[in-house]
Structure formats: C-alpha cells, structure tokens
Write a protein that holds these residues in place. Structure first.
Motif, PDB file in Angstrom:
ATOM      1  N   ASN A  41       0.823  -1.207   0.000  1.00  0.00           N
ATOM      2  CA  ASN A  41       0.000   0.000   0.000  1.00  0.00           C
ATOM      3  C   ASN A  41       0.862   1.264   0.000  1.00  0.00           C
ATOM      4  N   SER A  42       0.222   2.439   0.165  1.00  0.00           N
ATOM      5  CA  SER A  42       0.929   3.712   0.073  1.00  0.00           C
ATOM      6  C   SER A  42       0.183   4.766   0.877  1.00  0.00           C
ATOM      7  N   ALA A  43       0.788   5.947   1.019  1.00  0.00           N
ATOM      8  CA  ALA A  43       0.144   7.039   1.747  1.00  0.00           C
ATOM      9  C   ALA A  43      -1.175   7.434   1.077  1.00  0.00           C
ATOM     10  N   ASN A  45      -3.028   5.365  -0.703  1.00  0.00           N
ATOM     11  CA  ASN A  45      -3.908   4.205  -0.733  1.00  0.00           C
ATOM     12  C   ASN A  45      -3.565   3.256   0.424  1.00  0.00           C
ATOM     13  N   PRO A  46      -3.769   3.710   1.676  1.00  0.00           N
ATOM     14  CA  PRO A  46      -3.391   2.870   2.818  1.00  0.00           C
ATOM     15  C   PRO A  46      -4.398   1.758   3.067  1.00  0.00           C
ATOM     16  N   LEU A  47      -3.967   0.743   3.816  1.00  0.00           N
ATOM     17  CA  LEU A  47      -4.909  -0.241   4.340  1.00  0.00           C
ATOM     18  C   LEU A  47      -5.699   0.463   5.439  1.00  0.00           C
ATOM     19  N   ILE A  48      -7.006   0.256   5.473  1.00  0.00           N
ATOM     20  CA  ILE A  48      -7.859   0.917   6.469  1.00  0.00           C
ATOM     21  C   ILE A  48      -8.653  -0.133   7.230  1.00  0.00           C
ATOM     22  N   VAL A  49      -8.570  -0.086   8.555  1.00  0.00           N
ATOM     23  CA  VAL A  49      -9.377  -0.956   9.396  1.00  0.00           C
ATOM     24  C   VAL A  49     -10.633  -0.173   9.790  1.00  0.00           C
ATOM     25  N   LYS A  50     -11.785  -0.826   9.656  1.00  0.00           N
ATOM     26  CA  LYS A  50     -13.068  -0.195   9.989  1.00  0.00           C
ATOM     27  C   LYS A  50     -13.782  -1.025  11.045  1.00  0.00           C
ATOM     28  N   ASP A  51     -14.628  -0.351  11.813  1.00  0.00           N
ATOM     29  CA  ASP A  51     -15.424  -1.084  12.798  1.00  0.00           C
ATOM     30  C   ASP A  51     -16.638  -1.689  12.110  1.00  0.00           C
ATOM     31  N   GLY A  60      -2.675   2.286   7.561  1.00  0.00           N
ATOM     32  CA  GLY A  60      -1.242   2.067   7.501  1.00  0.00           C
ATOM     33  C   GLY A  60      -0.766   1.640   6.123  1.00  0.00           C
ATOM     34  N   TYR A  61       0.531   1.773   5.917  1.00  0.00           N
ATOM     35  CA  TYR A  61       1.201   1.349   4.681  1.00  0.00           C
ATOM     36  C   TYR A  61       2.680   1.170   5.007  1.00  0.00           C
ATOM     37  N   SER A 130      -1.948   7.210  18.399  1.00  0.00           N
ATOM     38  CA  SER A 130      -1.561   8.504  17.850  1.00  0.00           C
ATOM     39  C   SER A 130      -2.390   8.854  16.618  1.00  0.00           C
ATOM     40  N   ASP A 131      -2.862  10.096  16.566  1.00  0.00           N
ATOM     41  CA  ASP A 131      -3.582  10.547  15.378  1.00  0.00           C
ATOM     42  C   ASP A 131      -2.620  11.136  14.342  1.00  0.00           C
ATOM     43  N   ARG A 132      -1.327  11.011  14.586  1.00  0.00           N
ATOM     44  CA  ARG A 132      -0.293  11.406  13.625  1.00  0.00           C
ATOM     45  C   ARG A 132       0.382  10.130  13.131  1.00  0.00           C
ATOM     46  N   TRP A 133       0.931  10.191  11.921  1.00  0.00           N
ATOM     47  CA  TRP A 133       1.620   9.029  11.371  1.00  0.00           C
ATOM     48  C   TRP A 133       2.792   8.655  12.266  1.00  0.00           C
TER      49      TRP A 133
END
Length: 178
Positions: A41-43, A45-51, A60-61, A130-133
């Motif tokens: 993945n990439s910034a 197109n990151p992998l996203i975890v959802k509830d 993340g990537y 953290s809400d920052r990378w």
C-alpha cells in the motif's frame, strides 16, 4: 514431436543469432532476490481498518523485504501507522511471512493461500493511539528454509479488548527468492 531440419548455413546462423539475442534479453531482466524492497500500500492508498459500522479506525502502509542478517534469513517489515480515532482502541500492523513451500499442502499447521504460499511466522507491531503518522520499524520474523521464496502479508488491525480484533483486508507484497 516433429523436429525441424535447418538446411542452409544462413538460416542456421540467423536462428543461432536470434536465440543468443533472446537469451541476452531474458538475462537482462532483473532477478528479484533478497534485499529488494517491496511496498504494501501507500500514503495515498493505505490499508484501512473499519469497525462493524464501517467507520475508519486506523490506517497504515509500508515496506517489506527478505534479508540475510546475522540472525539468519529474516522477513523485515516497516510501516507508517495512524489511529483515526485516538480516543478509542489502539491500532497495530499485523504481518505474516509466507514462503512458497509444499509444506502448506502436506502439513495442516501451515495455512495456505494460492500457489502454495504457506504462513511460517506472524506477529504484530507496537500499538498506537496517535492521530499522527507513527513510523514502525523492523517487524522481524524468521524465514523458513522449506522454500526458496518469501512474501509479506499485511493487515492493519484495531485492538479489541473483549472480542476478536477488527482488521483490514490483506495486502500481499511481491515475492522474492532467498
């Protein structure tokens, strides 16, 4: 099988030159091997975890490679990780190392997925709210000697206290020989 007889010297020479040129071109293709950095993945197109309601919890990537180290052949993952809801549960990167081993067919301990890729080791990064990378460095796993190629499989997950963790879909790197 029918053989082809080439009668003229000019035709044999032309065929020989064509074969040499073909082999030269084929040899010019890079051989992917240990220490080649692969991306998951990439910034943008990151992998996203959802509830369960489809709300983004984290993303993340990163990169992966198989390397020869002082600790033997290792699968090395790095990443960027961010918690989209920092007041909730923490998020982490889950990495699996897979090798092209026939063991996954004959041994039920290994989990297999297409083309005989079997998981030989797995682990998680540190957790973050953290809400920052946040840079995650060196998730390190052993590489089994039962194959000659490895790849990384990545997920971003949210740590759930009393239930199974929510995880994104999987992202697979290209495989490399070792």
């Amino acid at each position: 099988m029918k053989s082809i007889e080439i009668r003229s010297t000019a035709n044999r020479t032309a065929l020989g030159l064509a074969l040499v040129a073909g082999l030269a071109v084929a040899g010019a293709v890079p051989a992917y091997a240990a220490d080649t950095v692969r991306y998951w993945n990439s910034a943008s197109n990151p992998l996203i975890v959802k509830d369960g309601a489809g709300v983004s919890q984290g993303r993340g990537y990163g990169t992966w490679k198989v390397a020869h180290t002082s600790s033997g052949t290792r699968s090395l993952g790095n990443g960027q990780l961010k918690d989209d809801r920092p007041t909730g549960s923490s998020v982490y990167i889950h990495m699996r190392t897979q090798v092209n081993s026939s063991l996954c067919v004959s041994n039920p301990v290994f989990s297999c997925a297409g083309q005989n890729w079997g998981t030989t080791d797995f682990g998680d990064s540190a957790r973050t709210n953290s809400d920052r990378w946040l840079t995650i460095t060196q998730i390190s796993q052993r590489v089994s000697n039962t194959g000659n190629g490895a790849r990384g499989r990545f997920q971003v997950c949210e740590d759930r206290r009393f239930s199974p963790d929510d995880c994104s879909g999987s992202s697979y790197t290209l495989g490399d020989t070792y």
